[in-house]
Design an enzyme around this catalytic site. Structure first.
Site, PDB file in Angstrom:
ATOM      1  N   ASN A  42       1.457   1.916  -0.811  1.00  0.00           N
ATOM      2  CA  ASN A  42       1.714   0.475  -0.708  1.00  0.00           C
ATOM      3  C   ASN A  42       0.379  -0.220  -0.461  1.00  0.00           C
ATOM      4  O   ASN A  42      -0.620   0.440  -0.173  1.00  0.00           O
ATOM      5  CB  ASN A  42       2.726   0.205   0.410  1.00  0.00           C
ATOM      6  CG  ASN A  42       2.215   0.707   1.744  1.00  0.00           C
ATOM      7  OD1 ASN A  42       1.240   0.205   2.268  1.00  0.00           O
ATOM      8  ND2 ASN A  42       2.857   1.746   2.284  1.00  0.00           N
TER       9      ASN A  42
ATOM     10  N   LYS B 192      15.103   1.723  16.896  1.00  0.00           N
ATOM     11  CA  LYS B 192      13.954   2.572  17.202  1.00  0.00           C
ATOM     12  C   LYS B 192      13.585   2.542  18.692  1.00  0.00           C
ATOM     13  O   LYS B 192      12.556   3.092  19.089  1.00  0.00           O
ATOM     14  CB  LYS B 192      12.771   2.177  16.324  1.00  0.00           C
ATOM     15  CG  LYS B 192      13.122   2.201  14.818  1.00  0.00           C
ATOM     16  CD  LYS B 192      11.923   2.097  13.905  1.00  0.00           C
ATOM     17  CE  LYS B 192      12.389   1.932  12.449  1.00  0.00           C
ATOM     18  NZ  LYS B 192      11.357   2.255  11.463  1.00  0.00           N
TER      19      LYS B 192
HETATM   20  N1  CTP Z   1       7.826   3.640  10.426  1.00  0.00           N
HETATM   21  C1  CTP Z   1       7.586   4.932  10.788  1.00  0.00           C
HETATM   22  N2  CTP Z   1       7.947   5.958   9.958  1.00  0.00           N
HETATM   23  C2  CTP Z   1       8.546   5.702   8.790  1.00  0.00           C
HETATM   24  C3  CTP Z   1       8.796   4.366   8.397  1.00  0.00           C
HETATM   25  C4  CTP Z   1       8.419   3.346   9.247  1.00  0.00           C
HETATM   26  O1  CTP Z   1       7.022   5.173  11.858  1.00  0.00           O
HETATM   27  N3  CTP Z   1       8.882   6.714   7.996  1.00  0.00           N
HETATM   28  C5  CTP Z   1       7.447   2.546  11.354  1.00  0.00           C
HETATM   29  C6  CTP Z   1       6.358   1.623  10.860  1.00  0.00           C
HETATM   30  O2  CTP Z   1       5.086   2.096  11.262  1.00  0.00           O
HETATM   31  C7  CTP Z   1       6.714   0.306  11.514  1.00  0.00           C
HETATM   32  C8  CTP Z   1       8.214   0.368  11.658  1.00  0.00           C
HETATM   33  O3  CTP Z   1       8.572   1.738  11.549  1.00  0.00           O
HETATM   34  O4  CTP Z   1       6.177   0.198  12.799  1.00  0.00           O
HETATM   35  C9  CTP Z   1       8.999  -0.422  10.614  1.00  0.00           C
HETATM   36  O5  CTP Z   1       8.559  -0.083   9.332  1.00  0.00           O
HETATM   37  P1  CTP Z   1       9.179  -0.803   8.057  1.00  0.00           P
HETATM   38  O6  CTP Z   1       8.555  -0.224   6.831  1.00  0.00           O
HETATM   39  O7  CTP Z   1       9.150  -2.288   8.247  1.00  0.00           O
HETATM   40  O8  CTP Z   1      10.705  -0.435   8.134  1.00  0.00           O
HETATM   41  P2  CTP Z   1      11.526   0.859   7.858  1.00  0.00           P
HETATM   42  O9  CTP Z   1      11.965   1.419   9.167  1.00  0.00           O
HETATM   43  O10 CTP Z   1      10.786   1.790   6.944  1.00  0.00           O
HETATM   44  O11 CTP Z   1      12.820   0.272   7.144  1.00  0.00           O
HETATM   45  P3  CTP Z   1      12.957  -0.437   5.702  1.00  0.00           P
HETATM   46  O12 CTP Z   1      11.900   0.184   4.821  1.00  0.00           O
HETATM   47  O13 CTP Z   1      14.340  -0.116   5.290  1.00  0.00           O
HETATM   48  O14 CTP Z   1      12.730  -1.905   5.921  1.00  0.00           O
END
Ligand code: CTP
Length: 406
Positions: free
Chosen positions: A212, A343
């Site tokens: 990304n 979380k």
């Molecule tokens: N995060 C993480 N591990 C993952 C995905 C996300 O630790 N596999 C953490 C990111 O570092 C961030 C938070 O979770 O602090 C939210 O990440 P985000 O990408 O906004 O959300 P997701 O939990 O991945 O949910 P979605 O993609 O469905 O929005």
């Protein structure tokens, strides 16, 4: 930078080749909103003209002990400025001024100013390597440190005199950074802070990956700000083009799985964990060992879910303070609060991504903090360094509140 905005910073310039870098330092200080008054020694005028400093600072340069302030004859220039100073930076500082300061000698405007200021004093030595290694000079520098002055070590490298070794004045950005370090409150002293930053990369074959556009800037800003406030920082970062934050332990990782390993290895000692990384949610089920050839018109990638590192941290949290980021394109509040609860976080920083002035890649961010007690705080668009500082302000308040609660 709030710390020096509208603050009175005095810049002392001594006679050395590196005096040209003081001009750039002055410009940086001005760009960050400081009022800068320049004090030059007589010798420094052989290297850079006072007009340059006067034009860039918008203030007359002070180089004489007997300079008066405006028409108020009762006020002597160096004393007047000494009383108003928020910091004094001497860059470059020659062996001569260092010797004078160490021994309390005040025989010109700059050395007299040093005796009169009560603000922090930052000394940036710059000279020939042999002079720098000289025992008298080192003894004088030790004396300065003992007296509470902040000495910024010179860099090593090729010097103007043809020798090579320590003695070179660091770049103005570094001097500014250490000035901010000196002026920052040490409200995270003795705290271990684990920060994640940047994207992760999930390889499809040896030359292609899913990722990304995260630049890592937000997480790096947090790591730098935490170091300035006295924290011991571990930064786990995906691939970025940013340089390592000063005095942080930096662990560079590629995939989400690598990031998880590094985070779980370092979580044990952490008091505060801030997960600003944009972790890939999926990885290819079966990455190809060789480069995929474009033989077919259409191919299907099969992906499997990565572990949610933050959710696992939330399960193992104990009394750590846990902060997450939510990158959203819609329904900021609902999605952020869902993640905060799922979380087990103390704060989630919600931001809308996919627009030029906020989120991925940009230098600024428009964020809303959602707290676990149900309250929220929305901010206007601002620089990521500023977001980092406000976030740490809130974290410090939470840590204090918890301590007073126990
Ligand atoms: N995060 C993480 N591990 C993952 C995905 C996300 O630790 N596999 C953490 C990111 O570092 C961030 C938070 O979770 O602090 C939210 O990440 P985000 O990408 O906004 O959300 P997701 O939990 O991945 O949910 P979605 O993609 O469905 O929005």
């Amino acid at each position: 930078m709030k710390l020096i905005e509208n603050k009175n910073i005095l810049l002392g310039v001594c006679g050395g080749i590196a005096a040209y870098k003081s001009v750039e330092l002055l410009r940086l200080l001005k760009r960050h909103g400081a009022n800068v008054k320049v004090f030059m020694t007589e010798n420094s005028e052989a290297f850079v003209g006072r007009l340059t400093f006067e034009a860039l600072s918008g203030q007359p340069v002070c180089s004489s002990l007997f300079e008066k302030v405006g028409s108020r004859s009762e006020h002597i220039g160096h004393i007047d400025w000494a009383e108003k100073a928020d910091a004094l930076v001497i860059a470059p500082a020659t062996a001569n001024i260092i010797g004078k300061i160490a021994n309390g000698i005040a025989d010109d405007a700059l050395s007299t100013l040093v005796l009169a200021v009560t603000s922090p004093v930052i000394i940036c030595p710059s000279m020939n390597t042999n002079m720098y290694r000289n025992r008298a000079l080192q003894r004088n520098l030790d004396r300065l440190r003992q007296d509470g002055l902040f000495v910024i070590e010179p860099e090593s490298g090729e010097l103007a005199c043809g020798t090579s070794g320590p003695g070179r004045l660091p770049e103005p950005e570094y001097i500014l950074d250490r000035l901010l370090f000196r002026l920052s409150p040490k409200d995270l002293k003795d705290k271990n802070i684990l920060v994640t930053a940047g994207p992760t990369q999930e390889y499809i074959d040896p030359v292609r990956f899913l990722s990304n556009p995260s630049s890592g800037k937000m997480g790096y800003s947090i790591a730098r700000a935490a170091e300035k406030r006295g924290g011991r920082v571990v930064l786990v970062t995906g691939p970025t083009s940013l340089s390592d934050p000063l005095n942080a332990t930096v662990i560079r990782v590629g995939s989400a799985e690598d990031m998880a390993i590094a985070v779980f290895e370092h979580m044990e000692h952490a008091d505060i964990i801030i997960k600003a990384a944009a972790v890939s949610d999926y990885r290819p089920v079966d990455p190809c060992q060789q480069k995929i050839k474009k033989e077919k018109d259409e191919i299907v990638l099969s992906l499997q879910k990565n572990q949610d590192i933050l959710e696992e941290l939330g399960r193992r949290k104990e009394n750590r303070l846990l902060v997450g980021f939510a990158a959203e394109t819609e329904n900021l509040e609902k999605n952020s609060v869902d993640k905060l609860v799922r979380k087990n976080l103390d704060i989630i920083v919600g931001n809308l991504v996919g627009r030029p002035s906020s989120g991925f890649g940009s230098d600024s961010n428009k964020v809303t903090f959602f707290y676990k007690d149900g309250t929220t705080e929305s901010f206007p668009e601002m620089g990521k360094d500023e977001v980092a500082d406000i976030l740490l302000d809130r974290i410090v308040t939470m840590v204090r509140y918890r301590l007073s609660d126990n």
